[in-house]
Enzyme design. Structure first.
Site, PDB file in Angstrom:
ATOM      1  N   ASP A   1     101.394  -4.329  52.815  1.00  0.00           N
ATOM      2  CA  ASP A   1     102.433  -4.245  51.792  1.00  0.00           C
ATOM      3  C   ASP A   1     101.793  -4.152  50.398  1.00  0.00           C
ATOM      4  O   ASP A   1     100.866  -4.914  50.090  1.00  0.00           O
ATOM      5  CB  ASP A   1     103.298  -5.517  51.912  1.00  0.00           C
ATOM      6  CG  ASP A   1     104.530  -5.496  51.039  1.00  0.00           C
ATOM      7  OD1 ASP A   1     105.011  -4.393  50.712  1.00  0.00           O
ATOM      8  OD2 ASP A   1     105.025  -6.587  50.699  1.00  0.00           O
ATOM      9  N   HIS A   2     102.269  -3.221  49.597  1.00  0.00           N
ATOM     10  CA  HIS A   2     101.786  -3.057  48.216  1.00  0.00           C
ATOM     11  C   HIS A   2     100.270  -2.951  48.111  1.00  0.00           C
ATOM     12  O   HIS A   2      99.639  -3.649  47.320  1.00  0.00           O
ATOM     13  CB  HIS A   2     102.272  -4.202  47.318  1.00  0.00           C
ATOM     14  CG  HIS A   2     103.724  -4.099  46.978  1.00  0.00           C
ATOM     15  ND1 HIS A   2     104.219  -3.224  46.056  1.00  0.00           N
ATOM     16  CD2 HIS A   2     104.791  -4.758  47.480  1.00  0.00           C
ATOM     17  CE1 HIS A   2     105.540  -3.351  45.997  1.00  0.00           C
ATOM     18  NE2 HIS A   2     105.906  -4.264  46.856  1.00  0.00           N
TER      19      HIS A   2
ATOM     20  N   ASP B   1     101.099   1.531  46.686  1.00  0.00           N
ATOM     21  CA  ASP B   1     101.960   1.298  45.528  1.00  0.00           C
ATOM     22  C   ASP B   1     101.334   1.883  44.273  1.00  0.00           C
ATOM     23  O   ASP B   1     100.491   1.264  43.630  1.00  0.00           O
ATOM     24  CB  ASP B   1     102.215  -0.206  45.356  1.00  0.00           C
ATOM     25  CG  ASP B   1     103.106  -0.502  44.157  1.00  0.00           C
ATOM     26  OD1 ASP B   1     103.534   0.461  43.474  1.00  0.00           O
ATOM     27  OD2 ASP B   1     103.378  -1.690  43.901  1.00  0.00           O
TER      28      ASP B   1
ATOM     29  N   HIS C   1     112.944  -2.825  48.202  1.00  0.00           N
ATOM     30  CA  HIS C   1     112.134  -4.013  47.894  1.00  0.00           C
ATOM     31  C   HIS C   1     112.960  -4.925  47.005  1.00  0.00           C
ATOM     32  O   HIS C   1     113.732  -4.449  46.168  1.00  0.00           O
ATOM     33  CB  HIS C   1     110.862  -3.619  47.121  1.00  0.00           C
ATOM     34  CG  HIS C   1     109.826  -2.951  47.959  1.00  0.00           C
ATOM     35  ND1 HIS C   1     108.544  -3.415  48.052  1.00  0.00           N
ATOM     36  CD2 HIS C   1     109.881  -1.852  48.745  1.00  0.00           C
ATOM     37  CE1 HIS C   1     107.845  -2.623  48.859  1.00  0.00           C
ATOM     38  NE2 HIS C   1     108.635  -1.659  49.286  1.00  0.00           N
TER      39      HIS C   1
ATOM     40  N   VAL D   1     111.514  -8.578  52.796  1.00  0.00           N
ATOM     41  CA  VAL D   1     111.991  -9.945  52.568  1.00  0.00           C
ATOM     42  C   VAL D   1     110.786 -10.877  52.464  1.00  0.00           C
ATOM     43  O   VAL D   1     109.918 -10.882  53.339  1.00  0.00           O
ATOM     44  CB  VAL D   1     112.879 -10.419  53.743  1.00  0.00           C
ATOM     45  CG1 VAL D   1     113.331 -11.862  53.513  1.00  0.00           C
ATOM     46  CG2 VAL D   1     114.092  -9.509  53.936  1.00  0.00           C
TER      47      VAL D   1
HETATM   48 ZN   LIG Z   1     107.749  -4.981  47.150  1.00  0.00          ZN
END
Ligand SMILES: [Zn+2]
Length: 285
Positions: A82-83, A104, A209, A232
């Site tokens: 994530d990211h 990202d 997000h 989440v």
């Molecule tokens: Zn995010």
């Protein structure tokens, strides 16, 4: 043998009119709670490790545990970075066997975001992993608890989204349409007409997000207009912390391991509640 790609999960959700929850794993309790919720509710799930959380766990030691748990699960599981921003994070995640990564580049100018996203797509697709990118910028840092509000000047432009998906070949696109990371200051208002336009033009499953503070109806409207993955963390973290605060009233000889099982249970319930709202319950088959 339940480890699958993000692309498979979100394409099914996009077509089926529901969303798959992506839950940040920061320790054994979050891993167990999230996975138990998925199995008990026969829901697909995305187990995500955020680059900013890498200081909380030693992934060289921990990544094989997450992957093993995913493989043994009775429901489809994608394991996702994530990211991600550092190139080293992508190389490591793919070597560990993650089936998906998010690049990202949302704070970069369009051209640079597209160029770097394309590079990550080339890398990840080579080994069969999926890629999510972000266009527009969802404000607030992952893991940053300070309340924030959305900035409409950073919302995703539908025309740019179409061009971005065509140029980069991403499998899913995170969009900025009114949510923020962490806690929302006040009441968030999603720009649903913009979301619908992005869906029509971009043609890939969209990602939301920063769902904290959104109502059940907000989530349903977002899903009806193209959102197929919802991240989440804050709500799960807050539920766990509320449970941990109750420990103050317990006898001093309370067993730590036994108490942590109740924290796992709390996380499981928080995750299951999201799965019901997202419509992913029973979609594992
Ligand atoms: Zn995010």
């Amino acid at each position: 043998m339940a480890l699958v790609t993000l692309k498979q999960l979100v394409n099914d959700a996009f077509q089926g009119g529901y969303a798959v929850g992506s839950f940040n794993v920061v320790n054994m309790e979050t891993l167990q709670g999230a996975l138990q919720a998925a199995e008990e509710n026969k829901s697909p799930i995305i187990l995500a490790v955020a680059e900013v959380h890498m200081g909380l766990i030693d992934l060289e030691q921990y990544a094989p545990i997450i992957l093993r748990a995913a493989e043994r699960a009775s429901v489809p599981v994608a394991v996702h970075l994530d990211h991600g921003q550092a190139f080293s994070s992508f190389v490591k995640a793919l070597r560990w066997g993650f089936t998906s990564v998010m690049f990202d580049g949302s704070t970069l100018a369009y051209e640079e975001n597209a160029a770097k996203t394309k590079e990550i797509v080339r890398l990840a697709h080579t080994v069969g992993a999926s890629v999510e990118a972000e266009l527009g910028h969802v404000t607030g840092g992952e893991g940053d608890p300070s309340p924030g509000v959305a900035d409409p000047t950073l919302f995703t432009d539908p025309g740019e989204a179409q061009q971005f998906v065509q140029e980069t070949g991403v499998d899913a696109l995170a969009v900025a349409v009114g949510s923020v990371h962490g806690i929302y200051k006040g009441t968030p208002e999603l720009d649903i007409p913009r979301l619908a336009r992005i869906r029509d033009l971009a043609g890939v499953p969209l990602v939301l997000h920063g769902g904290s503070g959104l109502s059940d109806d907000d989530f349903r409207q977002a899903i009806a207009n193209g959102i197929a993955k919802i991240n989440v963390y804050t709500d799960m973290s807050q539920a766990a912390m509320a449970k941990i605060r109750t420990a103050q009233t317990l006898p001093a000889n309370t067993d730590f391991g036994q108490f942590m099982l109740t924290v796992v249970e709390t996380i499981k319930e928080a995750v299951a509640e999201k799965m019901r709202i997202f419509g992913s319950v029973g979609k594992a088959g």
